[in-house]
Design an enzyme around this catalytic site. Sequence first.
Site, PDB file in Angstrom:
ATOM      1  N   PRO A  63       0.794  -1.229   0.000  1.00 51.36           N
ATOM      2  CG  PRO A  63      -0.098  -1.092   2.142  1.00 51.36           C
ATOM      3  CD  PRO A  63       0.548  -2.058   1.178  1.00 51.36           C
ATOM      4  CG  ASN A  64      -0.274   4.251   1.304  1.00 53.64           C
ATOM      5  OD1 ASN A  64      -1.266   4.761   0.794  1.00 53.64           O
ATOM      6  ND2 ASN A  64      -0.307   3.673   2.486  1.00 53.64           N
ATOM      7  NE  ARG A 102       3.884   6.668   1.587  1.00 51.10           N
ATOM      8  CZ  ARG A 102       4.201   5.462   2.029  1.00 51.10           C
ATOM      9  NH1 ARG A 102       4.752   4.578   1.228  1.00 51.10           N
ATOM     10  NH2 ARG A 102       3.951   5.133   3.266  1.00 51.10           N
ATOM     11  CE1 TYR A 125       8.883   5.187   2.759  1.00 51.17           C
ATOM     12  CE2 TYR A 125       7.295   6.993   2.861  1.00 51.17           C
ATOM     13  CZ  TYR A 125       7.819   5.831   3.385  1.00 51.17           C
ATOM     14  OH  TYR A 125       7.297   5.304   4.537  1.00 51.17           O
ATOM     15  CG  ASN A 139       8.343  -1.869   0.498  1.00 51.85           C
ATOM     16  OD1 ASN A 139       7.756  -1.960   1.571  1.00 51.85           O
ATOM     17  ND2 ASN A 139       8.957  -0.764   0.119  1.00 51.85           N
ATOM     18  CB  ALA A 173       1.517   0.355   6.538  1.00 53.39           C
ATOM     19  CD  GLU A 182      11.006  -7.173   6.345  1.00 51.32           C
ATOM     20  OE1 GLU A 182      11.828  -7.912   6.929  1.00 51.32           O
ATOM     21  OE2 GLU A 182      10.185  -6.474   6.952  1.00 51.32           O
ATOM     22  CG  HIS A 221      11.073  -2.080   4.883  1.00 54.51           C
ATOM     23  ND1 HIS A 221       9.712  -2.048   4.710  1.00 54.51           N
ATOM     24  CD2 HIS A 221      11.356  -3.213   5.560  1.00 54.51           C
ATOM     25  CE1 HIS A 221       9.187  -3.108   5.293  1.00 54.51           C
ATOM     26  NE2 HIS A 221      10.150  -3.837   5.808  1.00 54.51           N
ATOM     27  NE  ARG A 260       9.920   6.265   8.639  1.00 53.15           N
ATOM     28  CZ  ARG A 260       8.997   6.087   7.681  1.00 53.15           C
ATOM     29  NH1 ARG A 260       9.176   5.156   6.749  1.00 53.15           N
ATOM     30  NH2 ARG A 260       7.923   6.839   7.654  1.00 53.15           N
TER      31      ARG A 260
END
Length: 139
Positions: free
Chosen positions: A9-10, A17, A22, A71, A74, A95, A97, A104
């Site tokens: 998502p996103n 964004r 990012y 990725n 969230a 995985e 990111h 964070r």
Amino acid sequence: MNLIIINGPNLNLLGKREPEIYGKETFGDYFEQLKGLYPDISLTYFQSNSEGALIDKIHEVGFSIDGIVLNAGAYTHTSLAIADAISGISSPVVEVHISNVHKRESIRHKTFVGPVAVGTIAGFGLDSYRLAIEALLKR
Ligand code: DQA
């Protein structure tokens, strides 16, 4: 060698964004560069904002593809269902990111994907995806 990048998502909003986190590049532009770097690999891309669609894609490719670069956005921090999907397939999952999730908010330190992935790459911007491909190529 057949690999897929799956974005959650996103991540369709990359380039627009939160560019300070990012970056300013769209994933479409980055993906074209990646394909250029790996002309001998069949590299495909899937993005969805929906948890179920991500799980369906993992099931669809997860018994035949040589590797998945995931990725989960969230959903990384919330989705036992995506973790179960990864546990249920035979293809290796890396995985990824873009940001260093460990630097964070503490909610981003928890990952459901990490324990069922072959490894994790985080914090190298979009280059995290290339590093994940390198990791899969070396397996
Ligand atoms: C992300 C980090 C997640 O915490 C966040 O929800 C994202 C993107 C990353 O690539 O840095 O959507 O997975």
